[in-house]
Design a protein around this motif. Structure first.
Motif, PDB file in Angstrom:
ATOM      1  N   GLU A 550     -23.086-124.136 103.868  1.00 59.02           N
ATOM      2  CA  GLU A 550     -21.638-123.959 103.886  1.00 59.02           C
ATOM      3  C   GLU A 550     -21.228-122.692 103.142  1.00 59.02           C
ATOM      4  OE1 GLU A 550     -19.228-127.324 103.010  1.00 59.02           O
ATOM      5  OE2 GLU A 550     -20.407-128.702 104.234  1.00 59.02           O
ATOM      6  N   ILE A 551     -21.914-122.378 102.051  1.00 58.93           N
ATOM      7  CA  ILE A 551     -21.609-121.142 101.325  1.00 58.93           C
ATOM      8  C   ILE A 551     -21.884-119.933 102.201  1.00 58.93           C
ATOM      9  CG2 ILE A 551     -22.239-119.708  99.354  1.00 58.93           C
ATOM     10  CD1 ILE A 551     -22.801-122.257  97.785  1.00 58.93           C
ATOM     11  N   LEU A 552     -23.019-119.933 102.907  1.00 58.17           N
ATOM     12  CA  LEU A 552     -23.343-118.834 103.810  1.00 58.17           C
ATOM     13  C   LEU A 552     -22.269-118.660 104.880  1.00 58.17           C
ATOM     14  CD1 LEU A 552     -27.177-119.418 104.284  1.00 58.17           C
ATOM     15  CD2 LEU A 552     -26.147-117.327 103.382  1.00 58.17           C
ATOM     16  N   CYS A 553     -21.805-119.770 105.454  1.00 53.77           N
ATOM     17  CA  CYS A 553     -20.794-119.695 106.512  1.00 53.77           C
ATOM     18  C   CYS A 553     -19.465-119.170 105.978  1.00 53.77           C
ATOM     19  CB  CYS A 553     -20.598-121.077 107.141  1.00 53.77           C
ATOM     20  SG  CYS A 553     -21.998-121.645 108.136  1.00 53.77           S
ATOM     21  N   LEU A 554     -19.025-119.684 104.831  1.00 50.28           N
ATOM     22  CA  LEU A 554     -17.749-119.248 104.258  1.00 50.28           C
ATOM     23  C   LEU A 554     -17.786-117.767 103.911  1.00 50.28           C
ATOM     24  CD1 LEU A 554     -16.928-122.299 101.964  1.00 50.28           C
ATOM     25  CD2 LEU A 554     -15.551-121.500 103.891  1.00 50.28           C
ATOM     26  N   CYS A 555     -18.889-117.317 103.335  1.00 43.79           N
ATOM     27  CA  CYS A 555     -18.984-115.915 102.949  1.00 43.79           C
ATOM     28  C   CYS A 555     -19.053-114.998 104.167  1.00 43.79           C
ATOM     29  CB  CYS A 555     -20.188-115.697 102.041  1.00 43.79           C
ATOM     30  SG  CYS A 555     -19.981-116.403 100.388  1.00 43.79           S
ATOM     31  N   GLU A 556     -19.721-115.439 105.228  1.00 45.49           N
ATOM     32  CA  GLU A 556     -19.746-114.618 106.435  1.00 45.49           C
ATOM     33  C   GLU A 556     -18.355-114.519 107.040  1.00 45.49           C
ATOM     34  OE1 GLU A 556     -22.071-114.057 110.712  1.00 45.49           O
ATOM     35  OE2 GLU A 556     -22.438-115.849 109.500  1.00 45.49           O
ATOM     36  N   ALA A 557     -17.606-115.628 107.006  1.00 49.08           N
ATOM     37  CA  ALA A 557     -16.236-115.598 107.513  1.00 49.08           C
ATOM     38  C   ALA A 557     -15.362-114.661 106.688  1.00 49.08           C
ATOM     39  CB  ALA A 557     -15.647-117.011 107.506  1.00 49.08           C
ATOM     40  N   HIS A 559     -16.546-111.997 105.274  1.00 45.11           N
ATOM     41  CA  HIS A 559     -17.237-110.699 105.294  1.00 45.11           C
ATOM     42  C   HIS A 559     -17.679-110.299 103.895  1.00 45.11           C
ATOM     43  CE1 HIS A 559     -14.259-109.998 108.853  1.00 45.11           C
ATOM     44  NE2 HIS A 559     -15.318-110.697 109.257  1.00 45.11           N
ATOM     45  N   VAL A 560     -18.146-111.294 103.136  1.00 46.50           N
ATOM     46  CA  VAL A 560     -18.588-111.081 101.758  1.00 46.50           C
ATOM     47  C   VAL A 560     -20.114-111.173 101.714  1.00 46.50           C
ATOM     48  CG1 VAL A 560     -18.628-112.104  99.440  1.00 46.50           C
ATOM     49  CG2 VAL A 560     -16.470-111.904 100.681  1.00 46.50           C
ATOM     50  N   PRO A 561     -20.801-110.173 101.144  1.00 46.94           N
ATOM     51  CA  PRO A 561     -22.268-110.233 101.065  1.00 46.94           C
ATOM     52  C   PRO A 561     -22.752-111.347 100.144  1.00 46.94           C
ATOM     53  CG  PRO A 561     -21.417-108.326  99.865  1.00 46.94           C
ATOM     54  CD  PRO A 561     -20.267-108.914 100.625  1.00 46.94           C
ATOM     55  N   VAL A 562     -23.895-111.929 100.506  1.00 48.93           N
ATOM     56  CA  VAL A 562     -24.466-113.064  99.781  1.00 48.93           C
ATOM     57  C   VAL A 562     -25.823-112.682  99.204  1.00 48.93           C
ATOM     58  CG1 VAL A 562     -25.361-115.421 100.009  1.00 48.93           C
ATOM     59  CG2 VAL A 562     -23.267-114.764 101.202  1.00 48.93           C
ATOM     60  N   ILE A 563     -26.079-113.155  97.975  1.00 47.49           N
ATOM     61  CA  ILE A 563     -27.391-112.997  97.336  1.00 47.49           C
ATOM     62  C   ILE A 563     -28.057-114.367  97.289  1.00 47.49           C
ATOM     63  CG2 ILE A 563     -28.616-112.295  95.247  1.00 47.49           C
ATOM     64  CD1 ILE A 563     -26.109-110.549  94.608  1.00 47.49           C
ATOM     65  N   TRP A 564     -29.210-114.474  97.915  1.00 49.72           N
ATOM     66  CA  TRP A 564     -29.995-115.716  98.013  1.00 49.72           C
ATOM     67  C   TRP A 564     -30.920-115.748  96.792  1.00 49.72           C
ATOM     68  CZ3 TRP A 564     -30.386-119.109 102.406  1.00 49.72           C
ATOM     69  CH2 TRP A 564     -31.512-119.918 102.468  1.00 49.72           C
ATOM     70  N   ALA A 565     -30.733-116.704  95.879  1.00 52.72           N
ATOM     71  CA  ALA A 565     -31.405-116.617  94.574  1.00 52.72           C
ATOM     72  C   ALA A 565     -32.041-117.944  94.164  1.00 52.72           C
ATOM     73  CB  ALA A 565     -30.406-116.174  93.508  1.00 52.72           C
ATOM     74  N   ASP A 585     -38.903-120.744 102.949  1.00 50.71           N
ATOM     75  CA  ASP A 585     -37.628-120.574 102.249  1.00 50.71           C
ATOM     76  C   ASP A 585     -37.289-119.095 102.114  1.00 50.71           C
ATOM     77  OD1 ASP A 585     -35.420-121.425 100.318  1.00 50.71           O
ATOM     78  OD2 ASP A 585     -36.662-120.194  98.995  1.00 50.71           O
ATOM     79  N   ALA A 586     -38.254-118.291 101.720  1.00 54.39           N
ATOM     80  CA  ALA A 586     -38.011-116.860 101.555  1.00 54.39           C
ATOM     81  C   ALA A 586     -37.659-116.203 102.888  1.00 54.39           C
ATOM     82  CB  ALA A 586     -39.232-116.180 100.940  1.00 54.39           C
ATOM     83  N   ALA A 587     -38.318-116.652 103.957  1.00 50.53           N
ATOM     84  CA  ALA A 587     -38.037-116.084 105.278  1.00 50.53           C
ATOM     85  C   ALA A 587     -36.602-116.342 105.697  1.00 50.53           C
ATOM     86  CB  ALA A 587     -39.007-116.659 106.312  1.00 50.53           C
ATOM     87  N   MET A 588     -36.052-117.509 105.334  1.00 51.40           N
ATOM     88  CA  MET A 588     -34.669-117.822 105.698  1.00 51.40           C
ATOM     89  C   MET A 588     -33.667-117.037 104.863  1.00 51.40           C
ATOM     90  SD  MET A 588     -35.061-119.503 108.279  1.00 51.40           S
ATOM     91  CE  MET A 588     -33.305-119.655 108.571  1.00 51.40           C
ATOM     92  N   GLY A 589     -34.151-116.356 103.825  1.00 53.85           N
ATOM     93  CA  GLY A 589     -33.269-115.481 103.068  1.00 53.85           C
ATOM     94  C   GLY A 589     -32.751-114.323 103.900  1.00 53.85           C
ATOM     95  N   VAL A 590     -33.318-114.106 105.097  1.00 55.58           N
ATOM     96  CA  VAL A 590     -32.848-113.042 105.977  1.00 55.58           C
ATOM     97  C   VAL A 590     -31.395-113.272 106.386  1.00 55.58           C
ATOM     98  CG1 VAL A 590     -33.488-114.093 108.190  1.00 55.58           C
ATOM     99  CG2 VAL A 590     -33.591-111.593 107.920  1.00 55.58           C
ATOM    100  N   ARG A 591     -30.891-114.477 106.207  1.00 52.20           N
ATOM    101  CA  ARG A 591     -29.502-114.772 106.561  1.00 52.20           C
ATOM    102  C   ARG A 591     -28.530-114.277 105.502  1.00 52.20           C
ATOM    103  NH1 ARG A 591     -28.837-120.851 107.903  1.00 52.20           N
ATOM    104  NH2 ARG A 591     -26.743-120.067 108.266  1.00 52.20           N
ATOM    105  N   ALA A 592     -29.046-113.868 104.364  1.00 50.28           N
ATOM    106  CA  ALA A 592     -28.204-113.289 103.319  1.00 50.28           C
ATOM    107  C   ALA A 592     -28.295-111.769 103.390  1.00 50.28           C
ATOM    108  CB  ALA A 592     -28.654-113.797 101.948  1.00 50.28           C
ATOM    109  N   GLU A 593     -27.524-111.097 102.530  1.00 54.42           N
ATOM    110  CA  GLU A 593     -27.583-109.639 102.460  1.00 54.42           C
ATOM    111  C   GLU A 593     -28.557-109.156 101.390  1.00 54.42           C
ATOM    112  OE1 GLU A 593     -25.161-110.546 105.173  1.00 54.42           O
ATOM    113  OE2 GLU A 593     -24.566-111.290 103.195  1.00 54.42           O
ATOM    114  N   CYS A 594     -28.961-110.073 100.505  1.00 50.96           N
ATOM    115  CA  CYS A 594     -29.870-109.706  99.427  1.00 50.96           C
ATOM    116  C   CYS A 594     -30.629-110.954  98.999  1.00 50.96           C
ATOM    117  CB  CYS A 594     -29.078-109.127  98.248  1.00 50.96           C
ATOM    118  SG  CYS A 594     -30.073-108.555  96.860  1.00 50.96           S
ATOM    119  N   VAL A 595     -31.900-110.791  98.654  1.00 49.58           N
ATOM    120  CA  VAL A 595     -32.718-111.899  98.165  1.00 49.58           C
ATOM    121  C   VAL A 595     -33.226-111.525  96.772  1.00 49.58           C
ATOM    122  CG1 VAL A 595     -34.758-113.325  98.554  1.00 49.58           C
ATOM    123  CG2 VAL A 595     -33.402-112.530 100.500  1.00 49.58           C
TER     124      VAL A 595
END
Length: 646
Positions: A550-557, A559-565, A585-595
């Motif tokens: 849900e955080i990923l979806c809200l931030c994409e809506a 247009h806010v970059p996300v850091i997967w941590a 898990d690390a591979a799915m970090g591709v959905r964020a802008e930064c890992v």
């Protein structure tokens, strides 16, 4: 309004006449949904909302998306997919345009007139462009063909090791994170100097991120028991000694330095005059803490101390006697020199807890083990300390409390302004026992803690950050007021252009995320970190996947970059080999802008692995959308060519 349902075995419609009756209700649903999103009044907008010019369209898209997600539209999605139209999946970045486009397509399919003259909403290209613009404003350009940035938490050694930082940069580090909970202004300055000089040397861009510690609840100091040093040799399967144990004898243990062998080896402190008379070949006799007879053989003498070896396990404490024995004619018959051990290393203090026992969390004092009577029964429960007064003011009986990242859990049984009484109900270890040490995190997921996000220590670190860093990370961001407080301090310090990242690590922060996103849009460089460590404990481990989605979806809506941590390739960074689960898990970090990677002795390997994973996965995923790149199959089915000749 009854939704139109389609079955898999329904015959496909052959003309407009057969489509029309089936799509009337579907079109009506889309019209209503579009109208609701156009109004954008499904959430309360902060009165102080003044987005940066680059975020105005993003704020509108977020408000429309919140209206879209106010309804459960899964049935509508299935119906659209049955007709071969977009199901609206992955429309976060351009949600209103997506609804309008599918409505127009359905109108064209049914022959309904396209009479609406409302200006078209920004489309997919616009949403992607806004996210790319905001990502570069916060994280800078990548400078290579990997779209997702890599952030590395710098270890303390980075302050003294420029080569280490340069290696991180060479392997793909795009952002260097400094944890303000550790170190000081001097070490931070040296880390930043190494990042800047290394980036210039390699021609790379690297942002410096400073993470404010925030009001994290942690256990305080715990009383030390009598220090005991256990030393044992290495043995094979049959118990034969393959390598004797070694211990360093020194007269200056209180001044242990990084260049002394004692840093990496067991040591004991003895008087300097006695130590100076030792020589290689001497034998040291003693009775250890259990009363067992043991022998240490001095194998090397240096000006700084002596190395001794032994072939049996020994338990050493301060006060034990050491007696020198020399097998030479000159020394025969002489009284043997003896002394006492003056100090051994203090082991890390802890409190041992079991399910069913009680624990006291108190505001003052020092933690200690449970007290036992002559019969071995607990006469006074174990105690730990946390000096945050709001904890005792806001906690309530019956609320859960967790320690050490969820390894120990209990429930509050009594509360007053000085202490909490807790019944231990959950321990991760199969034995039902766990050790609770100092400086471990405390989480109260159901307690409405009224804590300011910025502590006095954070404000001092912020003064350093505005002069040296590119981005500041706000830990435990929970409310719009937290965001506004940070903005006020940045204006006061003359750096309202500094990049800001909100770390979402509590249930309260997650629940208030939409409003905080709108408030954070006042910053040109703005992002969100999914801090999955505390967030998992706060929201429940079983809900973490849903929450981060849900955080990923809200931030994409927005247009806010996300850091997967948190714990990305942690086993690899710490032990040198990854687990299968953490690779996925690390591979799915591709959905964020930064890992983000945390420190560890093998973090350089982790950077290389993450760089490779992200490059591979970016052909399969772009944010919430799966992409259909060519399959990497080893061999095509033999009938494929015959069935589909070129």
């Amino acid at each position: 309004m009854e939704p139109v349902m389609f079955r898999v075995d329904d015959q496909p419609p052959s003309n407009h006449a057969s489509i029309q009756p089936s799509t009337t209700a579907l079109l009506q649903s889309l019209h209503e949904l579009r109208q609701l999103m156009r109004q954008g009044n499904c959430v309360q907008i902060p009165e102080t909302l003044k987005p940066h010019p680059s975020y105005r369209q993003s704020a509108e898209n977020l408000l429309a998306y919140l209206c879209l997600r106010r309804r459960d539209i899964r049935s509508l999605q299935n119906q659209l997919a049955e007709l071969g139209l977009s199901s609206l999946a992955g429309c976060e970045a351009y949600c209103l345009s997506a609804v309008e486009n599918v409505t127009a397509a359905l109108q064209s399919l049914t022959g309904e007139a396209l009479s609406d003259d409302t200006p078209a909403a920004p489309g997919l290209a616009s949403g992607r462009a806004h996210l790319r613009l905001h990502t570069e404003a916060l994280l800078g350009p990548t400078g290579d063909d990997r779209a997702v940035r890599i952030m590395v938490t710098l270890p303390e050694q980075a302050a003294n090791d420029a080569a280490m930082v340069r290696d991180f940069l060479a392997q793909g580090m795009n952002c260097a994170r400094i944890n303000c909970a550790h170190g000081n202004a001097d070490s931070w300055s040296r880390m930043i100097d190494h990042v800047r000089s290394g980036a210039d040397e390699l021609g790379r861009n690297c942002k410096v991120m400073m993470d404010l510690a925030g009001p994290k609840l942690r256990t305080g100091d715990i009383a030390h028991d009598t220090a005991v040093l256990k030393i044992k040799p290495e043995r094979d399967r049959c118990g034969r000694v393959t390598r004797p144990a070694r211990v360093w004898l020194t007269a200056q243990a209180t001044e242990v330095r990084s260049d002394m062998p004692a840093v990496q080896s067991p040591w004991i402190e003895v008087p300097a005059k006695w130590l100076a008379n030792l020589r290689s070949g001497d034998t040291l006799k003693l009775r250890d803490a259990r009363g067992a007879k043991r022998v240490l053989n001095v194998v090397e003498h240096t000006p700084g101390g002596c190395w001794a070896e032994l072939e049996k396990t020994v338990y050493l404490t301060s006060g034990l006697k050491l007696k020198v024995k020399r097998e030479t004619k000159r020394e025969a018959g002489k009284k043997q020199a003896q002394t006492k051990i003056t100090a051994v290393p203090k082991s890390e203090s802890f409190i041992e807890l079991r399910v069913g026992e009680s624990l006291v969390l108190q505001r003052n004092g020092i933690g200690h083990q449970a007290q036992h009577d002559d019969k071995g029964e607990i006469s006074a429960p174990a105690c730990v300390v946390c000096d945050v007064p709001e904890l005792y003011r806001d906690a309530r009986v019956g609320q859960p409390i967790w320690f050490d990242d969820g390894k120990i859990g209990g429930r509050i049984e009594a509360v007053n302004y000085e202490k909490l009484e807790i019944g231990i109900e959950h321990i991760v270890h199969a034995s039902g026992r766990a050790k609770l040490r100092c400086a471990k995190g405390i989480n109260l997921p159901e307690t409405d803690l009224q804590l300011a996000a910025l502590t006095d220590e954070d404000l001092r670190a912020l003064e350093f950050a505005v002069a040296h860093a590119d981005v500041v990370e706000l830990s435990f961001a929970n409310t719009v007021e937290d965001v506004q407080a940070l903005a006020g301090h940045l204006r006061r310090l003359g750096r309202d252009d500094l990049g800001v990242v909100l770390k979402i690590e509590t249930r309260k922060g997650f629940e208030n995320l939409p409003a905080m996103l709108l408030a954070g849009m006042q910053f040109e460089g703005f992002g969100v970190m999914i801090a999955r460590g505390d967030l998992a404990v706060e929201s429940g481990f079983e809900r973490l996947a849903e929450v981060q989605e849900e955080i990923l979806c809200l931030c994409e809506a927005a247009h806010v970059p996300v850091i997967w941590a948190t714990q990305v390739l942690e086993t690899l960074a710490k032990k040198g080999a990854p687990s299968r689960a953490e690779i996925t898990d690390a591979a799915m970090g591709v959905r964020a802008e930064c890992v983000m990677l945390n420190k560890g002795p093998h973090v350089l390997d982790a950077i290389r692995t993450l760089d490779d994973l992200l490059r591979r996965m970016q052909g399969h995923h772009v944010k919430n959308r799966g992409m259909m790149r060519c399959l990497s199959v080893a061999k095509e089915p033999s009938g494929l060519v015959a069935a589909h000749p070129t």
